[in-house]
Design an enzyme around this catalytic site. Structure first.
Site, short mmCIF file in Angstrom:
data_model
loop_
_atom_site.label_atom_id
_atom_site.label_comp_id
_atom_site.label_asym_id
_atom_site.label_seq_id
_atom_site.Cartn_x
_atom_site.Cartn_y
_atom_site.Cartn_z
N GLN A 11 7.90 6.58 -4.90
CA GLN A 11 6.75 5.51 -4.34
C GLN A 11 7.56 4.13 -3.87
O GLN A 11 8.36 3.64 -4.61
CB GLN A 11 6.01 5.29 -5.57
N LYS B 40 -2.22 11.10 -6.81
CA LYS B 40 -1.45 12.22 -6.21
C LYS B 40 -1.39 13.44 -7.41
O LYS B 40 -1.25 14.30 -7.10
CB LYS B 40 0.26 11.82 -5.85
N ASP C 41 7.85 13.84 1.67
CA ASP C 41 7.26 12.64 2.25
C ASP C 41 7.92 12.84 3.90
O ASP C 41 7.28 12.38 4.57
CB ASP C 41 7.74 11.37 1.68
#
Ligand code: NAD
Length: 301
Positions: free
Chosen positions: A96, A52, A119
């Site tokens: 995460q 990422k 997200d």
């Protein structure tokens, strides 16, 4: 006749190139910045975060990684998220997963400011998606899947989409997006009876259950679009999806490979969400819609 391969790698590269151009051309005060929070020693998590960061920096998005020991308490993690929320230089925040047992993941997700929730996993963004309200940050994996279907499969209206999996990050939000695009949606899960029979009725079949090569050739309506979200290891330790690609591709009309299908799109959509969050924070404008289209076609505004 084999299926057409849905090239997520190439599509994601095109999206990243376009983002890079837009970011370079934008006359902002500073660059967009994504903050990635990672907890513990999970090796897979470390690789995902590294990917990422690399992808973000290539398009001109700064990426700050915050790493914590697996022993961190819930309150300490909540405090860090609060600091990131208050930091005007941070435009997007992701935490995460998976998180260690002592931490309630939903509590952490809910602590992220909805404007920085790139997200799109928080209750407000999922709720806005469910209500087809504009301004929702769309969950990255489902958003990327819609983008692939739009590119390869034409009009989605009236098609029967069958989703295998009902997780909060893939199956559930994807069902909402497909419904917003006028598909007829069936959501299957671990308690579903006769999965092959239901799958055979799908014009669009999405496998997101984490079961290596479960979906078989005789589950596929000839010509159907098959989207494989799974990232698993097969019996030889090789990366594979939830679909038995080599046989299913003989029946499908379109199919995503693993790797090179949904995975790169997820990262591209995360970057796009960060870019959109940045613009929104700088200018108060937004460009993505509850229908999952980059440029809105849903007529909802
Ligand atoms: P999860 O474990 O949270 O959820 C799995 C879902 O599948 C559950 O709803 C469960 O009911 C259902 N399920 C499990 N076994 C089943 C079976 N035998 N039959 C029918 N349904 C079944 O998983 P998740 O986080 O949604 O991830 C699913 C898969 O997608 C994993 O392989 C994961 O690694 C992968 N993934 C990929 C991306 C990407 O960007 N490509 C993103 C997220 C997840």
């Amino acid at each position: 006749m084999g299926a057409e391969i849905i090239d997520g790698k190439q599509t994601a590269a095109e999206i990243r190139a376009s983002l890079k151009q837009q970011i370079e051309a934008f006359d902002g005060e500073d660059m967009p910045v994504l903050s990635v929070v990672r907890v513990g020693d999970d090796d897979a998590g470390r690789v995902y975060v590294r990917n990422k960061k690399k992808a973000a920096e290539e398009v001109g998005i700064g990426c700050e990684i915050l790493e914590f020991a697996g022993s961190i308490g819930e309150n300490a993690l909540l405090e860090s998220v609060a600091e990131l929320n208050d930091n005007p230089h941070i435009n997007g925040i992701i935490v995460q997963q998976p998180l260690p047992k002592q931490i309630n993941p939903q509590k952490i997700l809910e602590a992220i400011s909805p404007d920085k929730d790139v997200d799109g996993f928080g209750a407000l963004n999922i709720g806005k998606t469910a209500l087809k309200e504009s301004g929702a940050v769309l969950a990255a994996t489902p958003k990327g899947i819609i983008r692939l279907l739009d590119k390869y499969c034409g009009d989605l209206r009236g098609k029967h989409a069958v989703i295998i999996g009902r997780s909060n990050i893939v199956g559930r939000p994807l069902a909402l997006l497909l419904l917003n695009r006028d598909c007829t949606v069936t959501v299957c899960h671990s308690k579903t009876q006769d999965l092959p029979k239901i799958s055979r009725t799908a014009d669009i079949l999405i496998a997101a259950c984490g079961c290596p090569k479960m979906v078989q050739k005789d589950w596929i309506k000839p010509g159907a679009a098959v989207i494989d979200v799974g990232i698993n290891r097969d019996e030889n330790g090789k990366l594979c999806g939830d679909v038995d690609f080599d046989t299913v591709k003989e029946n499908a009309g379109f199919i995503t490979p693993v790797p090179g299908g949904v995975g790169p799109m997820t990262v591209a959509m995360l970057l796009e969400n960060t870019w959109e969050a940045y613009k929104k924070q700088q200018t108060g404008q937004t460009s993505s819609c509850c229908c999952g289209h980059h440029h809105c076609h849903c007529g909802h505004h």
